[in-house]
Design a protein around this motif. Structure first.
Motif, short mmCIF file in Angstrom:
data_model
loop_
_atom_site.label_atom_id
_atom_site.label_comp_id
_atom_site.label_asym_id
_atom_site.label_seq_id
_atom_site.Cartn_x
_atom_site.Cartn_y
_atom_site.Cartn_z
N ALA A 84 -3.71 15.43 -6.56
CA ALA A 84 -3.83 16.89 -6.40
C ALA A 84 -3.92 17.28 -4.93
N GLY A 85 -4.46 16.41 -4.09
CA GLY A 85 -4.63 16.74 -2.68
C GLY A 85 -3.51 16.24 -1.80
N GLY A 86 -2.42 15.74 -2.40
CA GLY A 86 -1.32 15.19 -1.63
C GLY A 86 -0.35 16.23 -1.11
N GLU A 87 0.56 15.77 -0.26
CA GLU A 87 1.55 16.66 0.34
C GLU A 87 2.68 17.00 -0.62
N ASP A 88 2.96 16.12 -1.58
CA ASP A 88 4.04 16.36 -2.55
C ASP A 88 3.53 17.32 -3.62
N PRO A 89 4.13 18.52 -3.75
CA PRO A 89 3.67 19.46 -4.76
C PRO A 89 3.83 18.92 -6.17
N GLY A 90 4.75 17.97 -6.35
CA GLY A 90 4.93 17.37 -7.68
C GLY A 90 3.72 16.58 -8.12
N GLY A 91 2.89 16.17 -7.17
CA GLY A 91 1.71 15.39 -7.54
C GLY A 91 0.72 16.17 -8.36
N LEU A 92 0.72 17.49 -8.22
CA LEU A 92 -0.26 18.31 -8.94
C LEU A 92 -0.08 18.22 -10.44
N VAL A 93 1.17 18.20 -10.92
CA VAL A 93 1.38 18.15 -12.37
C VAL A 93 0.94 16.80 -12.94
N PHE A 94 1.10 15.73 -12.16
CA PHE A 94 0.62 14.43 -12.63
C PHE A 94 -0.91 14.40 -12.62
N ALA A 95 -1.51 15.07 -11.66
CA ALA A 95 -2.97 15.20 -11.65
C ALA A 95 -3.44 15.96 -12.89
N GLU A 96 -2.71 17.00 -13.26
CA GLU A 96 -3.07 17.78 -14.45
C GLU A 96 -2.95 16.93 -15.71
N LEU A 97 -1.95 16.06 -15.75
CA LEU A 97 -1.80 15.17 -16.90
C LEU A 97 -3.00 14.23 -17.02
N LEU A 98 -3.44 13.69 -15.89
CA LEU A 98 -4.60 12.79 -15.91
C LEU A 98 -5.89 13.53 -16.25
N VAL A 99 -6.01 14.77 -15.78
CA VAL A 99 -7.19 15.57 -16.11
C VAL A 99 -7.21 15.87 -17.61
N ALA A 100 -6.05 16.15 -18.19
CA ALA A 100 -5.98 16.38 -19.63
C ALA A 100 -6.39 15.12 -20.39
N ARG A 128 0.83 -1.20 0.00
CA ARG A 128 0.00 0.00 0.00
C ARG A 128 0.87 1.25 0.00
N VAL A 129 0.46 2.24 -0.78
CA VAL A 129 1.10 3.55 -0.77
C VAL A 129 0.00 4.60 -0.78
N ASP A 130 0.03 5.49 0.21
CA ASP A 130 -0.95 6.57 0.32
C ASP A 130 -0.51 7.71 -0.60
N LEU A 131 -1.29 7.99 -1.62
CA LEU A 131 -0.92 9.03 -2.58
C LEU A 131 -0.90 10.42 -1.96
N ARG A 132 -1.53 10.58 -0.81
CA ARG A 132 -1.56 11.88 -0.16
C ARG A 132 -0.30 12.16 0.63
N THR A 133 0.52 11.14 0.86
CA THR A 133 1.75 11.32 1.65
C THR A 133 2.99 10.82 0.91
N VAL A 134 2.91 10.70 -0.42
CA VAL A 134 4.06 10.19 -1.17
C VAL A 134 5.24 11.15 -1.05
N THR A 135 6.43 10.58 -1.12
CA THR A 135 7.65 11.38 -1.05
C THR A 135 8.28 11.58 -2.42
#
Length: 215
Positions: free
Chosen positions: A154-170, A91-98
C-alpha cells in the motif's frame, strides 16, 4: 509491533516450516537415488557399467540439486524488502516495484497463489507464494506476514500495489471472522482460475474487478 525509530523485526514468508521443507527434500532425494539406480541398472545391462553410471548421474544430479536448493530456500520480509535465499539472496523492495501480478500455478492438484513482483535493479523478479491449496486442505501466510505485506504494498510507488494490498486485507478480515475456505478471498481467486494450465497471470485490473466483488 515495532518501536518508533527502529526497524521492524523480519517476518517469515515461508508457507511451510523449515522442518517440513527438509523432510520433503529428503523424500525427493531418496526418490532420486532410487530412480537413478533403476535407470542406471537398465542402461548398464545394455551398454555396460560406464553407461549405466553416466545415466544414473544424469538422472540423480539435477534432482538432488533441486532438493538441496529447496531445503535451503527461505523467504522473509524486512523493512518492506522481500528476501529469498537459496544459494545466494535475492531482494526486491516492495516500495519501489515496477510491476506486480497475481500468479496462480497448478502442479498435480496443488494450486499456489503468488505475487509476482518485479523491481530494480535490472528488473529482478520474485514469485512470493501467499497461499497453497489442494483438494484436502491448504496453507496460507499468517496474519502478521499478510499485514506486513499489505502495508508495504500500500505504501509503494506502484499504484497497482494498492489493489493487492486490499486483497490481502480482505484475507485478513476473513481470517478474523474465522471464515471457511470457500469464503476466503485467496481461496476464491485461486478457484476462479481455469484448470488445466500450469501458470496463469492476473494483472491488477483483473484483481481490481475481483476485489470489488468482496464484501
Amino acid at each position: 509491533m515495532s518501536t518508533p525509530g527502529r526497524p521492524a523485526e523480519p517476518v517469515s514468508l515461508d508457507l511451510m516450516s523449515a522442518e517440513l521443507v527438509r523432510r520433503r527434500a529428503l523424500t525427493v532425494s531418496a526418490g532420486a537415488v532410487v530412480l537413478a539406480a533403476a535407470i542406471g541398472g537398465v542402461i548398464g545391462l545394455v551398454g555396460g557399467r560406464l553407461a549405466g553410471l553416466l545415466a544414473a548421474a544424469i538422472v540423480a544430479i539435477p534432482l538432488l540439486l533441486l532438493a538441496f536448493t529447496e531445503s535451503r530456500r527461505r523467504t522473509w520480509l524486512a523493512d518492506g524488502v522481500v528476501c529469498v535465499r537459496a544459494f545466494g539472496t535475492r531482494r526486491v523492495d516492495l516500495r519501489t516495484v515496477t510491476s506486480i501480478e497475481l500468479l496462480i500455478t497448478e502442479v498435480r492438484g496443488n494450486r499456489v497463489v503468488g505475487l509476482l513482483v518485479t523491481g530494480p535493479p535490472k528488473g529482478k523478479t520474485i514469485n512470493l507464494a501467499v497461499a497453497s491449496y489442494t483438494a484436502t486442505g491448504g496453507r496460507e501466510l499468517g496474519v502478521l506476514a499478510l499485514r506486513r505485506l499489505a502495508d508495504a504494498l500500500a505504501g509503494g510507488e506502484d499504484p497497482g500495489g494498492l489493489v493487492f494490498a486490499e486483497l490481502l486485507v480482505a484475507q485478513l478480515r476473513a481470517e478474523a471472522r474465522e471464515a471457511g475456505g470457500a469464503d476466503r478471498p485467496l481461496f476464491r481467486i485461486a478457484s476462479l482460475a481455469p484448470g488445466g494450465r500450469l501458470a496463469q497471470r492476473l494483472r491488477p485490473e483483473a484483481v481490481t474487478r475481483f476485489v470489488a466483488t468482496l464484501d
